[in-house]
Design a protein around this motif. Structure first.
Motif, mmCIF file in Angstrom:
data_model
loop_
_atom_site.group_PDB
_atom_site.id
_atom_site.type_symbol
_atom_site.label_atom_id
_atom_site.label_comp_id
_atom_site.label_asym_id
_atom_site.label_seq_id
_atom_site.Cartn_x
_atom_site.Cartn_y
_atom_site.Cartn_z
ATOM 1 N N LEU A 16 0.835 -1.203 0.000
ATOM 2 C CA LEU A 16 0.000 0.000 0.000
ATOM 3 C C LEU A 16 0.872 1.256 0.000
ATOM 4 N N GLY A 17 1.975 1.232 0.722
ATOM 5 C CA GLY A 17 2.895 2.370 0.712
ATOM 6 C C GLY A 17 3.471 2.635 -0.672
ATOM 7 N N LEU A 18 3.813 1.577 -1.397
ATOM 8 C CA LEU A 18 4.301 1.744 -2.766
ATOM 9 C C LEU A 18 3.203 2.350 -3.650
ATOM 10 N N ARG A 19 1.983 1.889 -3.443
ATOM 11 C CA ARG A 19 0.863 2.429 -4.220
ATOM 12 C C ARG A 19 0.649 3.901 -3.878
ATOM 13 N N HIS A 20 0.684 4.253 -2.603
ATOM 14 C CA HIS A 20 0.511 5.656 -2.216
ATOM 15 C C HIS A 20 1.574 6.537 -2.868
ATOM 16 N N ALA A 21 2.811 6.069 -2.895
ATOM 17 C CA ALA A 21 3.882 6.836 -3.532
ATOM 18 C C ALA A 21 3.605 7.011 -5.028
ATOM 19 N N ALA A 22 3.110 5.954 -5.666
ATOM 20 C CA ALA A 22 2.768 6.046 -7.094
ATOM 21 C C ALA A 22 1.600 6.997 -7.309
ATOM 22 N N GLU A 23 0.582 6.911 -6.445
ATOM 23 C CA GLU A 23 -0.570 7.814 -6.546
ATOM 24 C C GLU A 23 -0.126 9.270 -6.429
ATOM 25 N N ASP A 24 0.738 9.548 -5.466
ATOM 26 C CA ASP A 24 1.221 10.914 -5.253
ATOM 27 C C ASP A 24 2.031 11.402 -6.448
ATOM 28 N N TRP A 25 2.866 10.529 -7.002
ATOM 29 C CA TRP A 25 3.682 10.869 -8.170
ATOM 30 C C TRP A 25 2.775 11.198 -9.348
ATOM 31 N N LEU A 26 1.757 10.360 -9.579
ATOM 32 C CA LEU A 26 0.811 10.597 -10.673
ATOM 33 C C LEU A 26 0.050 11.904 -10.466
ATOM 34 N N ALA A 27 -0.459 12.127 -9.261
ATOM 35 C CA ALA A 27 -1.233 13.332 -8.971
ATOM 36 C C ALA A 27 -0.391 14.593 -9.147
ATOM 37 N N ALA A 28 0.866 14.542 -8.738
ATOM 38 C CA ALA A 28 1.747 15.705 -8.880
ATOM 39 C C ALA A 28 1.970 16.064 -10.347
ATOM 40 N N ARG A 29 1.827 15.087 -11.226
ATOM 41 C CA ARG A 29 2.005 15.298 -12.666
ATOM 42 C C ARG A 29 0.668 15.434 -13.398
ATOM 43 N N GLU A 30 -0.419 15.488 -12.614
ATOM 44 C CA GLU A 30 -1.779 15.608 -13.147
ATOM 45 C C GLU A 30 -2.106 14.501 -14.147
ATOM 46 N N ILE A 31 -1.642 13.290 -13.823
ATOM 47 C CA ILE A 31 -1.944 12.108 -14.632
ATOM 48 C C ILE A 31 -3.105 11.392 -13.964
ATOM 49 N N ASP A 32 -4.184 11.236 -14.695
ATOM 50 C CA ASP A 32 -5.400 10.633 -14.158
ATOM 51 C C ASP A 32 -5.321 9.108 -14.302
ATOM 52 N N GLN A 33 -4.768 8.445 -13.321
ATOM 53 C CA GLN A 33 -4.663 6.994 -13.336
ATOM 54 C C GLN A 33 -5.289 6.410 -12.070
ATOM 55 N N TRP A 34 -4.736 6.740 -10.940
ATOM 56 C CA TRP A 34 -5.265 6.268 -9.662
ATOM 57 C C TRP A 34 -5.611 7.456 -8.786
ATOM 58 N N THR A 35 -6.763 7.393 -8.159
ATOM 59 C CA THR A 35 -7.160 8.434 -7.219
ATOM 60 C C THR A 35 -6.406 8.212 -5.906
ATOM 61 N N PRO A 36 -5.720 9.230 -5.416
ATOM 62 C CA PRO A 36 -4.979 9.048 -4.161
ATOM 63 C C PRO A 36 -5.870 8.532 -3.026
ATOM 64 N N ARG A 37 -5.363 7.518 -2.386
ATOM 65 C CA ARG A 37 -5.949 6.885 -1.193
ATOM 66 C C ARG A 37 -7.312 6.227 -1.445
ATOM 67 N N GLU A 38 -7.584 5.840 -2.695
ATOM 68 C CA GLU A 38 -8.860 5.193 -3.000
ATOM 69 C C GLU A 38 -8.908 3.741 -2.543
ATOM 70 N N VAL A 39 -7.757 3.101 -2.389
ATOM 71 C CA VAL A 39 -7.707 1.692 -2.000
ATOM 72 C C VAL A 39 -7.275 1.609 -0.528
ATOM 73 N N PRO A 40 -8.124 1.054 0.327
ATOM 74 C CA PRO A 40 -7.751 0.933 1.743
ATOM 75 C C PRO A 40 -6.859 -0.285 1.997
ATOM 76 N N LEU A 41 -6.179 -0.253 3.123
ATOM 77 C CA LEU A 41 -5.322 -1.377 3.513
ATOM 78 C C LEU A 41 -6.119 -2.676 3.578
ATOM 79 N N SER A 42 -7.367 -2.609 3.990
ATOM 80 C CA SER A 42 -8.183 -3.828 4.088
ATOM 81 C C SER A 42 -8.339 -4.513 2.732
ATOM 82 N N THR A 43 -8.418 -3.743 1.655
ATOM 83 C CA THR A 43 -8.528 -4.324 0.308
ATOM 84 C C THR A 43 -7.233 -5.025 -0.070
ATOM 85 N N ILE A 44 -6.106 -4.354 0.138
ATOM 86 C CA ILE A 44 -4.811 -4.965 -0.177
ATOM 87 C C ILE A 44 -4.617 -6.223 0.667
#
Length: 168
Positions: A16-44
């Motif tokens: 989940l931490g790796l995903r959060h880092a990817a989400e933040d990287w995408l959001a900082a570049r305004e790339i619409d791929q994953w919504t930050p924090r949309e996936v909870p730890l319980s899902t992973i």
């Protein structure tokens, strides 16, 4: 050289931490791929417990540098496709390892694992608007085979569908 292994419950937070880092990287570049924090730890955690997540390390016991989810059916995104295939989701690479071939190695591993299951195709999807990622998958030997539009009123975006042969 990467060592790929089935993820354990202890790995879920790191994935989940790796995903959060990817989400933040995408959001900082305004790339619409994953919504930050949309996936909870319980899902992973549930996906790890179901035996769907794999992790990669550069050396046994070393830090996790990548993860992916490999499943054997995906009727939500690939409803019209019935051929036996492997489906990759949630491929994440530690930002410190980005650009070093780790992603390509993970995709090659997933193709080999899928072939070992007697399946001739490896499939994945990504946001249709993410042209850089679409190009990356084409460079990794995938071919664009269509798109899937979520018409059910969900907040999901249109996705581009890709597949490649496993060599079977």
């Amino acid at each position: 050289m990467l060592t790929v292994e089935l993820a354990s419950a202890a790995d879920a937070a790191t994935i989940l931490g790796l995903r959060h880092a990817a989400e933040d990287w995408l959001a900082a570049r305004e790339i619409d791929q994953w919504t930050p924090r949309e996936v909870p730890l319980s899902t992973i955690t549930a996906q790890v417990e179901a035996g769907e997540f794999y992790i990669a390390r550069r050396e046994p016991g070393g830090p996790i540098v990548a993860a992916l989810r490999l499943i054997w059916s995906d009727p939500t995104i690939w409803p019209e496709r019935s051929e036996p295939a492997g489906y990759v989701h949630g491929l994440v690479v530690d930002r410190a390892a980005a650009g070093t071939g780790v992603g390509a190695s993970m995709l090659a591993w997933a193709a080999e694992r899928t072939r070992g299951e007697g399946r001739a195709l490896l499939r994945l999807d990504c946001a249709e608007s993410n042209s850089a990622l679409c190009s990356y998958y084409l460079r990794q030997g995938f071919r664009h085979v269509g798109r899937h539009e979520f018409a059910d009123g969900s907040s999901w975006f249109s996705v581009a569908l890709f597949e490649r042969s496993t060599g079977l």
